[in-house]
Structure formats: C-alpha cells, structure tokens
Write an enzyme that holds these catalytic residues in place. Structure first.
Site, mmCIF file in Angstrom:
data_model
loop_
_atom_site.group_PDB
_atom_site.id
_atom_site.type_symbol
_atom_site.label_atom_id
_atom_site.label_comp_id
_atom_site.label_asym_id
_atom_site.label_seq_id
_atom_site.Cartn_x
_atom_site.Cartn_y
_atom_site.Cartn_z
ATOM 1 N N ASP A 77 -5.673 -5.005 0.821
ATOM 2 C CA ASP A 77 -6.364 -6.401 0.391
ATOM 3 C C ASP A 77 -5.446 -7.383 -0.088
ATOM 4 O O ASP A 77 -4.386 -7.000 -0.535
ATOM 5 C CB ASP A 77 -7.805 -6.211 -0.409
ATOM 6 C CG ASP A 77 -7.145 -5.554 -1.843
ATOM 7 O OD1 ASP A 77 -6.372 -4.743 -1.675
ATOM 8 O OD2 ASP A 77 -7.721 -6.330 -2.778
ATOM 9 N N GLU A 78 -5.857 -8.448 0.310
ATOM 10 C CA GLU A 78 -5.415 -9.833 -0.368
ATOM 11 C C GLU A 78 -3.587 -9.739 -0.080
ATOM 12 O O GLU A 78 -2.903 -9.857 -1.222
ATOM 13 C CB GLU A 78 -5.625 -10.029 -1.818
ATOM 14 C CG GLU A 78 -7.136 -10.231 -2.089
ATOM 15 C CD GLU A 78 -7.724 -10.079 -3.530
ATOM 16 O OE1 GLU A 78 -8.325 -10.815 -3.677
ATOM 17 O OE2 GLU A 78 -7.186 -9.508 -4.227
#
Length: 352
Positions: A166-167
């Site tokens: 993620d991210e």
C-alpha cells in the site's frame, strides 16, 4: 454455519509495540467473539518487530523506535512462535504482514543500502506515510525480500503471508507492478498464499490471490476480474483507529468517524458495486496504532465496534437489526466487564 470464512482483526504492532502477553490476551478476547484471523502488522516506518536471523539489524536497529519516541521492541522468533501457538489454541490463525516496498523506514535505517537512493534513512517516530521505499530494481533488495519471506513462512504454520503493497509513491508504476509480481511469486515459492492491500490489484495476480479492500473500489473490481478473493476492510466501516465521534479521546479522523452503528449497518457483499458475495472471503477490522500506546487503548477503540463486526461477519444481512443489537449491547458490555476489557460506552445505549 457462519457467513464468511475470514473473520479477522488486524493489530498494528509497528507504530506502537505490544508485548507477547498483551497480544495473547487480545487473541483470547477476539477468539471468544468469533474472530479467527489475527493479522499482525509487523513492520512499518516506525518499527520492525519480527526477528529475521539473516538480517539481524532489522530488529537490533529497526526495532528500537516507535511513534512519539516511545520504547520500541520486537518479537524473537521464539516469541512469535509462542503467539502463533497460543492463537491456534483459540482457533485463530496468525497472518504476518511484512509491508513492502513502502512503509519500510525501519528496515532502511538498519540497512541503508536497501533504500531507494536519495531518501533519508534516519529513525522515524512521526505518523506520516509514503516517504520511504525499497530500491526494487536492486538484486540485493530482491534477495532481502526473499530472505524475509522465507524466514517468516518457516515460522508461520498458517497458509498466509501478507506482503503489504500500500501507499507506494516513490517509484515508477511499472517498477511497482514488477515488484508485486515478484513478491507474490516468492510467497508462493515458500508455500504461502499471498495477501496484499488493494493496490496490488493493479498488478497481474494469480487467481485466488487475496486482496484487502480499504479505500478504492476500482482496485477491488480489478482484483475480482482477475479471480482474486477479497477481504472487506472499508475504512468507513472497519478502521477502528478512527474516532467514534468528534469527542473520542483517541484515534484519527482522516476518513471521518466510525460509530458502533456504522460498524454494524453494512453488507460486505454489496459494499462495492460489481463485487458479489461469492467474491468476498470475509471481513477484517483494522486497528492502526498511531494513537494507541497500551492494550487498554486498543481495547477501547476495538470494543464495542468489534462486537458489531462479529455479527456482520457471521450472520446474513437480513438478520441485522440495529435496534435489536443495541438492546443486546448492555449484556455484551457486562461480559466485557467480566473479562476486564476496556470499551467505549456508546451514547444511545442503556449500559446500566
């Protein structure tokens, strides 16, 4: 017969560290209320919490920090095995997460050569995200990833390993896609089913890969088109690090507030258009620990929302009636009192 196979709770031990006894106690409580997966978020920018014998500085250096400058800590391989064994005795499967290629500041503080060039590699005790990244084009980094996944897989009898994903904002998109492909393949090579946050659905996925939804419906639809199975963790329903309301003393507000009613009144099978019940493996609550420094903090943010989610996970949507659940909450509160569990006495409920 319970509705969903995966009834999970994620505990972030990276932002703040929680020792073995705290985790075992938390397992006892969630197991009592029907949850059968403990997703341990073991690594992040603020701390690396699992001993990797082939890369010892990960815990010696990367495990020393935590949010706000509090004491860090880590699980030795023996500690981790003790948690896994205890969880199994309560019917709970541990799902270890090594978050990559972002959220890796604690790793690159220990081994700066793993970092994408040009990024700082100093200990971090804040709460921002998205600033760290592995150099995914480096053969040394790929070897590091394989070593970590191998050791974690060897320590974990359950079938899953969570690879994060993620991210990730610091590398070209095609490099990210290639890294996801590599990491999923290495997880499988070590005998584990890869689980990842929804962003991994941008890559080519093998059918049956498990994708965890938290924010973007388009990623979930992309996952399902590839034959992935979905864990539903929409932030607005299951992120129990979010405040109950504006007055809540702990928690964040980046996605608003999540009341007990919000945690109860939703259907995982209709949460995302184009995703059906057959695509949904289950649900998972997420307890990110930026504002939670003690087990009591965790319990207060988890309960009674976890009780709401337990019913969402176990029973058909047509059986959910908020007024009925609200009327039963005081009895559940007394059970929590008997267990010594801290919890939020939500307004509108006659707690007695």
């Amino acid at each position: 017969m319970t509705r969903f196979e995966w009834r999970g709770v994620m505990l972030d031990v990276a932002r703040h560290f929680f020792g073995i006894e705290d985790v075992k106690r938390f397992v006892d409580v969630i197991g009592r209320f029907g949850f059968n997966r403990l997703h341990l978020h073991l690594t992040d920018d603020q701390g690396w919490r699992i001993e990797i014998s082939s890369w010892p500085r990960l815990t010696e250096v990367g495990g020393a920090s935590a949010v706000g400058g509090m004491a860090g800590g880590f699980y030795s391989q023996r500690d981790y095995a003790e948690i896994v064994e205890h969880a199994a005795s309560r019917g709970v499967v541990v799902v270890p997460e090594i978050d990559m290629p972002g959220h890796v500041n604690a790793a690159v503080v220990a081994y700066p050569e793993l970092s994408l060039p040009g990024l700082d590699t100093v200990a971090y005790t804040g709460t921002d995200v998205g600033f760290s990244c592995l150099d995914v084009t480096s053969p040394q980094v790929l070897g590091f990833v394989d070593d970590v996944l191998r050791e974690v897989a060897e320590l974990t009898p359950g079938p899953y390993v969570h690879i994060g994903g993620d991210e990730v904002f610091k590398i070209p998109h095609e490099h990210y896609l290639s890294f996801v492909d590599y990491t999923c393949a290495r997880a499988r090579a070590h005998g584990k089913e890869p689980v990842g946050w929804e962003e991994i659905a941008q890559a080519r996925l093998e059918p049956g890969t498990i994708v965890q939804h938290w924010k973007d419906p388009e990623h979930v639809r992309a996952a399902v088109r590839q034959g992935a199975r979905v864990i539903m963790s929409p932030a607005t329903r299951t992120y129990f690090d979010l405040k109950y309301d504006a007055a809540t003393k702990l928690g964040t507000e980046w996605a608003g507030h999540v009341s007990v009613r919000d945690a109860y009144e939703w259907d995982p099978a209709t949460q995302v258009g184009g995703v059906t019940e057959a695509d949904v493996l289950g649900v998972e609550a997420c307890l990110w620990s930026e504002t939670m420094a003690t087990l009591s903090d965790v319990e207060f943010m988890a309960f009674p929302r976890l009780l709401a989610l337990a019913e969402v996970a176990a029973t058909a949507r047509e059986e959910h009636r908020w007024d009925d659940f609200r009327a039963r909450l005081p009895a559940l509160g007394r059970e929590l009192d008997e267990l010594g569990v801290s919890y939020f006495r939500a307004p509108g409920v006659d707690w007695g």
